[in-house]
Write a protein that holds these residues in place. Sequence first.
Motif, PDB file in Angstrom:
ATOM      1  N   SER A 185       4.091  -6.978  -2.951  1.00 36.67           N
ATOM      2  CA  SER A 185       3.688  -7.115  -1.547  1.00 36.67           C
ATOM      3  C   SER A 185       4.383  -8.328  -0.937  1.00 36.67           C
ATOM      4  O   SER A 185       4.529  -9.366  -1.597  1.00 36.67           O
ATOM      5  CB  SER A 185       2.173  -7.306  -1.429  1.00 36.67           C
TER       6      SER A 185
ATOM      7  N   HIS B  22       3.249  -9.473   2.165  1.00 39.31           N
ATOM      8  CA  HIS B  22       2.315  -9.914   3.207  1.00 39.31           C
ATOM      9  C   HIS B  22       2.414 -11.452   3.323  1.00 39.31           C
ATOM     10  O   HIS B  22       2.736 -12.118   2.337  1.00 39.31           O
ATOM     11  CB  HIS B  22       0.902  -9.453   2.784  1.00 39.31           C
TER      12      HIS B  22
ATOM     13  N   ALA C 158       1.414  -7.285  -6.620  1.00 39.91           N
ATOM     14  CA  ALA C 158       1.346  -7.795  -5.238  1.00 39.91           C
ATOM     15  C   ALA C 158       1.264  -9.319  -5.226  1.00 39.91           C
ATOM     16  O   ALA C 158       1.770  -9.974  -4.319  1.00 39.91           O
ATOM     17  CB  ALA C 158       0.147  -7.188  -4.518  1.00 39.91           C
ATOM     18  N   HIS C 159       0.619  -9.892  -6.270  1.00 43.76           N
ATOM     19  CA  HIS C 159       0.420 -11.346  -6.317  1.00 43.76           C
ATOM     20  C   HIS C 159       1.475 -12.046  -7.178  1.00 43.76           C
ATOM     21  O   HIS C 159       1.438 -13.266  -7.284  1.00 43.76           O
ATOM     22  CB  HIS C 159      -0.941 -11.675  -6.962  1.00 43.76           C
TER      23      HIS C 159
ATOM     24  N   LEU D  12       2.396   1.611  -3.413  1.00 50.76           N
ATOM     25  CA  LEU D  12       1.430   2.186  -4.372  1.00 50.76           C
ATOM     26  C   LEU D  12       1.325   3.697  -4.187  1.00 50.76           C
ATOM     27  O   LEU D  12       1.292   4.457  -5.157  1.00 50.76           O
ATOM     28  CB  LEU D  12       0.061   1.534  -4.174  1.00 50.76           C
TER      29      LEU D  12
ATOM     30  N   LYS E   6       1.576 -13.910   0.496  1.00 52.22           N
ATOM     31  CA  LYS E   6       2.148 -13.662  -0.828  1.00 52.22           C
ATOM     32  C   LYS E   6       3.289 -14.646  -1.132  1.00 52.22           C
ATOM     33  O   LYS E   6       3.587 -15.523  -0.327  1.00 52.22           O
ATOM     34  CB  LYS E   6       2.604 -12.201  -0.928  1.00 52.22           C
TER      35      LYS E   6
ATOM     36  N   ASP F 196       0.509  -3.473 -10.591  1.00 57.42           N
ATOM     37  CA  ASP F 196       0.327  -3.947  -9.224  1.00 57.42           C
ATOM     38  C   ASP F 196       0.613  -5.448  -9.251  1.00 57.42           C
ATOM     39  O   ASP F 196      -0.238  -6.255  -9.642  1.00 57.42           O
ATOM     40  CB  ASP F 196      -1.099  -3.656  -8.727  1.00 57.42           C
TER      41      ASP F 196
ATOM     42  N   ALA G 176      -6.479  -1.325  -2.036  1.00 58.33           N
ATOM     43  CA  ALA G 176      -5.286  -0.464  -2.079  1.00 58.33           C
ATOM     44  C   ALA G 176      -4.907  -0.070  -3.508  1.00 58.33           C
ATOM     45  O   ALA G 176      -4.334   1.004  -3.716  1.00 58.33           O
ATOM     46  CB  ALA G 176      -4.108  -1.172  -1.407  1.00 58.33           C
TER      47      ALA G 176
ATOM     48  N   PHE H 221      -7.637  -5.816  -4.618  1.00 59.95           N
ATOM     49  CA  PHE H 221      -7.708  -5.325  -3.242  1.00 59.95           C
ATOM     50  C   PHE H 221      -7.821  -3.800  -3.312  1.00 59.95           C
ATOM     51  O   PHE H 221      -7.257  -3.170  -4.214  1.00 59.95           O
ATOM     52  CB  PHE H 221      -6.451  -5.752  -2.476  1.00 59.95           C
TER      53      PHE H 221
ATOM     54  N   THR I 180       0.844  -1.200   0.000  1.00 61.10           N
ATOM     55  CA  THR I 180       0.000   0.000   0.000  1.00 61.10           C
ATOM     56  C   THR I 180       0.880   1.250   0.000  1.00 61.10           C
ATOM     57  O   THR I 180       0.625   2.200  -0.757  1.00 61.10           O
ATOM     58  CB  THR I 180      -0.924  -0.015   1.243  1.00 61.10           C
TER      59      THR I 180
HETATM   60  C1  LIG Z   1      -3.490  -6.662  -5.590  1.00 61.37           C
HETATM   61  C2  LIG Z   1      -3.053  -6.075  -4.280  1.00 61.37           C
HETATM   62  N1  LIG Z   1      -2.522  -4.856  -4.267  1.00 61.37           N
HETATM   63  C3  LIG Z   1      -2.094  -4.277  -3.129  1.00 61.37           C
HETATM   64  C4  LIG Z   1      -2.196  -4.940  -1.925  1.00 61.37           C
HETATM   65  C5  LIG Z   1      -1.729  -4.268  -0.663  1.00 61.37           C
HETATM   66  O1  LIG Z   1      -0.668  -4.999  -0.114  1.00 61.37           O
HETATM   67  P1  LIG Z   1      -0.151  -4.764   1.375  1.00 61.37           P
HETATM   68  O2  LIG Z   1      -1.008  -5.580   2.279  1.00 61.37           O
HETATM   69  O3  LIG Z   1       1.276  -5.242   1.339  1.00 61.37           O
HETATM   70  O4  LIG Z   1      -0.242  -3.307   1.656  1.00 61.37           O
HETATM   71  C6  LIG Z   1      -2.733  -6.222  -1.882  1.00 61.37           C
HETATM   72  C7  LIG Z   1      -2.863  -6.935  -0.609  1.00 61.37           C
HETATM   73  O5  LIG Z   1      -3.381  -8.006  -0.494  1.00 61.37           O
HETATM   74  C8  LIG Z   1      -3.182  -6.804  -3.092  1.00 61.37           C
HETATM   75  O6  LIG Z   1      -3.730  -8.032  -3.102  1.00 61.37           O
END
Ligand SMILES: Cc1ncc(COP(=O)(O)O)c(C=O)c1O
Length: 383
Positions: free
Chosen positions: A183, A185, A159-160, A58, A188, A157, A82, A80, A55
């Motif tokens: 990401s 998290h 993240a995945h 981004l 992930k 993005d 974000a 998501f 987040t």
């Molecule tokens: C597609 C996507 N973008 C952004 C994020 C935000 O990631 P973070 O939790 O590291 O802030 C996520 C979180 O699951 C996400 O799935």
Amino acid sequence: MIPYSTQTIDNDDIEAVKEVLQSDYLTCGPAVKRFETEVATYTGSRFSVAVNSCTSALHLAMIALGVDSKCTVFVSAVSFVASANCARFLGADVSFVDVDKYTGNMNIDALEQMLIEAKKKNKLPKVVVAVHLSGRAVDLERLYKLKLEYGFYLLEDAAHALGATYRGSMIGSNKYSDITVLSFHPVKIITTAEGGMCLTNNERFYSIIKSYAAHGIVHDKDKLVNKNMPAYYYEMQELGFNYRLSDLQAALGISQLNKIDDFLSKRRAHAKAYPELLKHDLIKCPVPDSQGNESSWHLYQLIVLNDKRDYLFNALRDKGIFVQIHYLPIYRHPYYQSLKNYPPLEGAEYFFSHTISIPLYPNMTKVDQQMVSACILKLADEM
Ligand SMILES: Cc1ncc(COP(=O)(O)O)c(C=O)c1O
């Protein structure tokens, strides 16, 4: 309980974190730099900035791309929150682009149509945010052509999608885009508990991101506004944030990155096994990528072909199989509905109401996968 996803932590990870705990630097030390360099090398990106979440990454990406309250940003509708919120942090207007009903990835035809309309109204977007949903690469070549034609910045993005490929390049190489965010998290591909990263090949974007991630403070003598100052002196030149990743987290990230090939090959093996285990008229497994791109398989999203997805969801949860839904289209959230009356998008509505993320993570056992599949098949007979 079998989760839809979970972290994979071993003794090497624990030792790596312990080593930092016993060192001089818990944060702002050498592990962060090393983690940044290793992820940049892995993805093929020139620059990288580790931060405390995707987040934050981004948000910083939007700042670097010059987004403000006069801009419009186009965002993939299924993601998501974000992915869109980062534009709202800066007051920009968000428009949602419909997605392919079976993959959830941005529908490039729909994007092109929106760009044609936006051009007529002189309201072209400053940035398009494309999400590699579940780890499957979006069609970057087509996006790149539109980027050249309509002059927007492209933000991936991912993240995945750490470890996913597109036409032989790693996602994160920024071959077609301006900035990619990751990401870390726990669910992930690799984790630092919380954490994220901006990747870019553009030195100017890199400098902005680096500065805003640490309060907008400058230490470098050559870059100070006031010259010949004492050694203690530093300057805040921008209104930045504290979005830094700690060395504890970076050490975990380095240790995790060492194992990424193993994580990915296990995820890919599970993804390959599911279609054999889940043959049913009412269930559709993810469609193979026609361009031969390799997904990172962050999520395994089944499509339920009738209207009984919620029945399947509830019944699997009742059996201790913690399935999940990814995602409610962002425009449906009350916050976005309070901004304007976003109309429902056909592909996004279908994808949201028919898909279900079933368990897939590196250390899922074959027995668990067979048990999950058997449960799904039995419930599908009742749907
Ligand atoms: C597609 C996507 N973008 C952004 C994020 C935000 O990631 P973070 O939790 O590291 O802030 C996520 C979180 O699951 C996400 O799935």
